[in-house]
Motif scaffolding. Structure first.
Motif, PDB file in Angstrom:
ATOM      1  N   ALA A  24     -17.798  33.997  20.418  1.00 49.30           N
ATOM      2  CA  ALA A  24     -16.650  33.453  21.134  1.00 49.30           C
ATOM      3  C   ALA A  24     -16.135  32.257  20.343  1.00 49.30           C
ATOM      4  O   ALA A  24     -16.644  31.145  20.468  1.00 49.30           O
ATOM      5  CB  ALA A  24     -17.045  33.037  22.547  1.00 49.30           C
ATOM      6  N   PRO A  26     -12.834  30.143  19.819  1.00 50.09           N
ATOM      7  CA  PRO A  26     -11.429  29.817  20.090  1.00 50.09           C
ATOM      8  C   PRO A  26     -10.699  29.593  18.766  1.00 50.09           C
ATOM      9  O   PRO A  26     -11.206  28.913  17.873  1.00 50.09           O
ATOM     10  CB  PRO A  26     -11.528  28.515  20.901  1.00 50.09           C
ATOM     11  N   ASP A 108     -16.063  24.114  17.439  1.00 49.16           N
ATOM     12  CA  ASP A 108     -15.571  24.337  18.805  1.00 49.16           C
ATOM     13  C   ASP A 108     -14.269  25.131  18.797  1.00 49.16           C
ATOM     14  O   ASP A 108     -13.968  25.842  19.759  1.00 49.16           O
ATOM     15  CB  ASP A 108     -15.346  22.991  19.503  1.00 49.16           C
ATOM     16  N   VAL A 109     -13.504  25.007  17.710  1.00 52.10           N
ATOM     17  CA  VAL A 109     -12.225  25.700  17.617  1.00 52.10           C
ATOM     18  C   VAL A 109     -11.871  25.831  16.139  1.00 52.10           C
ATOM     19  O   VAL A 109     -12.227  24.977  15.319  1.00 52.10           O
ATOM     20  CB  VAL A 109     -11.114  24.927  18.378  1.00 52.10           C
ATOM     21  N   ARG A 253      -8.386  29.654  23.364  1.00 52.31           N
ATOM     22  CA  ARG A 253      -9.488  30.307  24.094  1.00 52.31           C
ATOM     23  C   ARG A 253      -9.119  31.706  24.570  1.00 52.31           C
ATOM     24  O   ARG A 253      -9.985  32.458  25.033  1.00 52.31           O
ATOM     25  CB  ARG A 253      -9.918  29.436  25.276  1.00 52.31           C
ATOM     26  N   THR A 254      -7.847  32.085  24.468  1.00 52.34           N
ATOM     27  CA  THR A 254      -7.474  33.451  24.846  1.00 52.34           C
ATOM     28  C   THR A 254      -7.785  34.459  23.752  1.00 52.34           C
ATOM     29  O   THR A 254      -7.693  35.661  23.981  1.00 52.34           O
ATOM     30  CB  THR A 254      -5.970  33.537  25.180  1.00 52.34           C
TER      31      THR A 254
END
Length: 493
Positions: A24, A26, A108-109, A253-254
């Motif tokens: 996952a 983002p 985190d991203v 996050r999508t």
């Protein structure tokens, strides 16, 4: 509506790195309708603003550009990495994204800055290697930066066109840049409201926050410290005040989980390219890599591939330093030697050391700036004199992807080796006056240009390979394996 051809996302490839369990991550792509819209400054400010929030941000750049990743690194304290479908191969884009997002620790991203206009890619290839292509490969939503300097409500028509041009990607938001007044903002917002695409930020017209440019684009961050640090801080403040970072993160996050793909692993890539550790000497192998203000163009994965082969990579600055001791190989990459020619020439000790290293059979790979540095002279300033050529600046820009084949065997591989690379320079090299034909052993690369004309580039002499062609070794692991084998770090089948 016309649409760009759908190119399937990267197929699962076993790279032997991080487990291919679902990830996952983002992620978001920052794009624009055209170059000059402000996406580099806004991306840099966004990276720094997100880092200021305590987030670990993984920065990436679509295409072969070296300069923007330098600002990305300055903004978030993490190596800026490229995603280039032409130079690295479609199948490596997602693995390289994961590698960057997990090195040195999980991010985190991930924020990916685009190149040129959203749908602009390799010439004549229907958008291949474009920002849209990469956004599709990594399944990331796109934020479109729209320069409103000369438009208002018409920005809505522009956004509508970009949002509907291709069904392969999703425009998830818009940032309006260069907005002159509240009335200007209202008009632009009104036009975009009709598209249904949300506005995530409105950045005012500012002339005091500017990153200077010159003949090949922005001035590299490494040449501007501490001014670059001040510029990054100012951009972080600008973006933090005028862009809804919470909305940006929500959009990132999508992006769906990444499944079935391992992170890029240099050891596995070397082995797949035929490299084996072989018999080692009593001491480890060392490669000196030129850096500093004059040689700022490098890809992190090139050094990582050498390190994976057990090679110690030692940086040095040709403007000030001597050649590191006990080296087995030398890499001199791209940069701006034409800007620093007088200072490079003044370091006579290093120039003589490099000439002696080559005369003693040293292994050297040089690209673009490195080619010029190894020449006899550059704009009449004496250089290392390894190659019987001279270099000079010209008004003409040479730019583009190249599909090249090795015209002779060298430390980068056997004759017939095929690579994908790019050129980016405003200089030319010519045979030096009085150079004997026997001084040049062979030309390095050959390719056909867009008009079908055959071109030759670069020179091979002894164990030296020098050319204008920039290579990303992640897309050519056999080149890395051959170079490692040439310096005695293992063997290459």
């Amino acid at each position: 509506m016309p649409s760009t051809p759908r190119i399937a996302p990267a197929v699962p490839v076993a790279h032997g790195g991080v487990s291919a369990s679902p990830v996952a991550l983002p992620r978001v792509v920052i794009a624009a309708p055209a170059s000059g819209s402000g996406k580099t400054m806004l991306t840099t400010g966004m990276l720094a603003a997100l880092r200021a929030r305590g987030l670990r941000v993984s920065p990436h750049k679509v295409g072969p550009d070296y300069i923007d990743p330098g600002y990305h690194a300055a903004a978030c304290g993490r190596v800026g990495r490229n995603l280039d479908a032409h130079m690295q191969g479609v199948e490596r884009i997602v693995p390289l994204l994961l590698h960057g997002a997990t090195s040195p620790e999980p991010a985190d991203v991930a924020v990916v800055e685009g190149v040129m206009g959203l749908f602009d890619g390799a010439l004549g290839r229907d958008g291949f290697a474009s920002t849209a292509h990469v956004a599709e490969l990594i399944s990331a939503p796109v934020i479109l930066v729209v320069d409103c300097a000369s438009t208002s409500r018409s920005a809505g028509a522009l956004v509508h066109g970009f949002a509907t041009f291709s069904t392969a990607i999703r425009i998830g938001g818009v940032i309006l840049n260069n907005v002159a007044s509240p009335r200007h903002e209202r008009e632009a917002r009104a036009g975009i409201a009709e598209t249904g695409v949300p506005v995530l930020g409105v950045v005012p017209r500012r002339t005091d926050v500017v990153v200077p440019s010159r003949h090949l684009g922005l001035v590299p961050a490494a040449e501007r410290a501490p001014e670059a640090e001040s510029a990054v801080a100012a951009l972080a403040t600008l973006v933090g005040e005028h862009v809804d970072l919470d909305a940006v993160l929500a959009l990132a996050r999508t992006a769906p989980e990444i499944t079935g793909v391992d992170a890029w692993d240099p050891v596995a890539e070397l082995r797949a390219a035929g490299w084996t550790s072989g018999a080692h000497s009593e001491r480890g192998r060392r490669v000196a890599v030129a850096g500093g203000e004059a040689f700022t163009f490098s890809y992190a994965e090139n050094a990582e591939l050498l390190e994976a082969a057990g090679v110690e990579v030692v940086a040095f600055d040709p403007l000030h330093d001597s050649l590191p001791a006990n080296i087995d190989g030398l890499l001199v990459g791209g940069g701006f030697p034409e800007v620093h020619a007088a200072r490079l020439s003044a370091n006579t000790t290093l120039r003589e050391q490099i000439s002696g290293f080559v005369a003693g059979g040293g292994v050297v790979s040089a690209e673009c700036a490195g080619l010029l540095y190894l020449a006899r002279s550059l704009d009449d300033h004496p250089m290392c004199g390894v190659l019987p050529v001279t270099g000079r600046m010209t008004p003409r820009l040479t730019l583009g992807y190249r599909d090249a084949v090795a015209l002779a065997g060298s430390v980068l591989g056997p004759e017939g080796t095929r690579v994908t690379g790019h050129e980016f320079h405003r200089t030319v090299v010519e045979p030096a006056i009085g150079a004997s034909s026997g001084e040049t052993v062979a030309r390095a690369w050959g390719w056909q240009d867009s008009e079908g004309e055959r071109r030759r580039d670069g020179w091979i002499t002894g164990r030296v390979h020098a050319s204008y062609l920039h290579l990303h070794w992640a897309g050519a692991p056999r080149v890395a394996a051959s170079f490692a084998a040439a310096i005695g770090a293992g063997e290459c089948a």
